[in-house]
Design an enzyme around this catalytic site. Structure first.
Site, PDB file in Angstrom:
ATOM      1  N   MET A  28     157.897 -56.899 103.270  1.00  0.00           N
ATOM      2  CA  MET A  28     156.546 -56.947 103.833  1.00  0.00           C
ATOM      3  C   MET A  28     155.693 -55.823 103.260  1.00  0.00           C
ATOM      4  SD  MET A  28     157.420 -57.767 107.818  1.00  0.00           S
ATOM      5  CE  MET A  28     155.701 -57.756 108.283  1.00  0.00           C
ATOM      6  N   ASP A  80     158.707 -45.986  95.302  1.00  0.00           N
ATOM      7  CA  ASP A  80     159.525 -44.884  95.821  1.00  0.00           C
ATOM      8  C   ASP A  80     158.996 -43.503  95.436  1.00  0.00           C
ATOM      9  OD1 ASP A  80     161.180 -46.831  96.795  1.00  0.00           O
ATOM     10  OD2 ASP A  80     162.681 -46.641  95.227  1.00  0.00           O
TER      11      ASP A  80
END
Length: 448
Positions: free
Chosen positions: A337, A180
């Site tokens: 993914m 992040d």
């Protein structure tokens, strides 16, 4: 600014040894490389190479580049300093006392950077400081490399303090990992570029789906529990996104200027649209948000509801009730993914730099530090500086303004928010006849 954190405890730096890199063909040809004690590669090292017994542990969620960092720490210790004993801790922090270790050699890690995930395994929680330090002490480990996010770095700080309390001669070095990009001080964390690159695939799929059907809406949820950097950068890179929602920028659904009104406007204009939302966006809008945010996972992170599914359903319900426009919404969540893929070239290079910087620092006797780029310079940063706050998107900054200009979406800020923010702004620089008449810039002009 070059931040360092030398070991000042009396148990360290009684004796130093010539740095073996001075005889390494890759480094010895440039004598000027060895400069001051606070640089990345000092002339003297604290550890004798044949006395080093190092270990590496990965904690928290997956992130592209983990295997690259592991590989480069092992190869850096071996090729640059001649260190032969490197252990991998299997399964995160609890692996110190609950699982077996893995012997790591340049041969065994040679190709791991081509794979996603981490060959050492990872987990959340399991932090028992006494047991971890007992294991470090019992195994004779004197260098600990800890790869993880802000929660992991907090744990590393506690381990460092316990090691110092016991008077052990052990270097503890952190390598910041968060997909992040929410770790402060450093320029960025590894894996972020890969995440933004891979997010393009999901956004492109959403765009194709949306424009292939009448009033199509492609909704993509990306990572970003507290910080919307991935969503923001992926949106700017894509150019196909009509609206980006992040945790730092409050928004509302109904009424003038709300998300529903904007969606209807864009569909009437273009016949389709793409929405990107970070996972932490709009949590306050969920009816049971206060209840859900009271719960935490094993790492101490607040458990969030799936805001992407929630908003998607709200959009469907709104247009079904209005009965003015039929929409077709496709929801895409590529989170796992993206986390599981190998890192791209730029992240691989960055991982190498971080790994080698951590090795140089540990060999020099630095401890209680996290490595990272600060304004483009390799730095050693005290754990407490890394864990004291979280890096977030500043929605009054230029980058967010660039995004708003690119998507042409409303800012969703109320007049009150804008007024309060303007009170904190500094007065603009005044220009008179191309001469800056404010602050230090005026002095620069006079000197020129």
């Amino acid at each position: 600014m070059f931040l360092t954190y030398p070991i000042t405890s009396p148990i360290f730096l009684f004796l130093t040894y010539p740095n073996p890199l001075q005889d390494n063909p890759a480094y010895s040809v440039v004598k000027q490389y060895f400069v001051h004690d606070d640089d990345t590669v000092p002339q003297k090292v604290y550890f004798e190479s044949d006395e080093v017994n190092a270990c590496i542990v990965t904690c928290g969620g997956l992130c592209p580049g983990l295997n690259t960092v592991i590989r480069e720490i092992v190869c850096g210790l071996n090729y640059m300093y001649g260190v032969k004993r490197v252990l991998g801790i299997d399964g995160g922090y609890r692996g110190f006392y609950a699982k077996n270790t893995i012997a790591l050699t340049p041969k065994s890690v040679n190709d791991i950077h081509k794979r996603g995930g981490t060959v050492l395994g990872t987990s959340r929680g399991g932090h028992d400081t006494s047991k971890i330090v007992d294991s470090i002490q019992d195994r004779g480990i004197n260098q600990v490399y800890i790869i993880g996010g802000d929660g992991t770095q907090k744990g590393a700080s506690v381990i460092f303090e316990e090691i110092r309390r016991r008077g052990l001669k052990v270097a503890v070095v952190g390598i910041p990992k968060t997909i992040d990009n929410d770790i402060p001080i450093i320029d960025k964390s590894f894996g972020f570029d890969t995440a933004v690159e891979e997010a393009q695939r999901a956004i492109n799929a959403a765009h194709v789906e949306s424009e292939s059907i009448e009033n199509g809406i492609g909704f993509v949820k990306l990572m970003g529990r507290y910080s919307g950097f991935i969503a923001m950068h992926a949106t700017l890179a894509s150019r196909d996104v009509d609206c980006c929602l992040i945790p730092e920028s409050p928004f509302y659904l109904e009424g003038p200027g709300g998300l529903f009104e904007y969606i209807e406007k864009r569909l009437k204009e273009n016949g389709h649209m793409v929405i990107v939302a970070a996972e932490g966006a709009g949590q306050e809008l969920l009816s049971d948000s206060m209840h859900s945010m009271a719960k935490e996972d094993a790492s101490g992170n607040k458990l969030l509801k799936d805001v992407g599914l929630w908003i998607s359903q709200k959009i469907k319900d709104h247009f079904a009730k209005q009965n003015r426009m039929t929409i077709n919404l496709k929801y895409i969540d590529p989170t796992y993914m993206i986390r599981a893929i190998p890192s791209i070239a730029s992240d691989n290079v960055y991982c190498t730099l971080l790994a080698q910087s951590s090795v140089h620092g540990a060999m020099a006797g630095y401890t209680g530090i996290t490595v990272g780029l600060v304004n483009g310079r390799h730095s050693y940063i005290p754990f407490h500086r890394i864990t004291e706050k979280r890096n977030k998107v500043v929605i009054t900054d230029r980058m967010w303004a660039r995004l708003l200009s690119s998507t042409n979406q409303p800012s969703f800020l109320s007049a009150k928010d804008v007024i309060e923010d303007k009170k904190e702004e500094e007065p603009p620089l005044q220009l008179l006849d191309d001469e800056v008449c404010s602050g230090d810039n005026n002095l620069v002009n006079k000197q020129n």
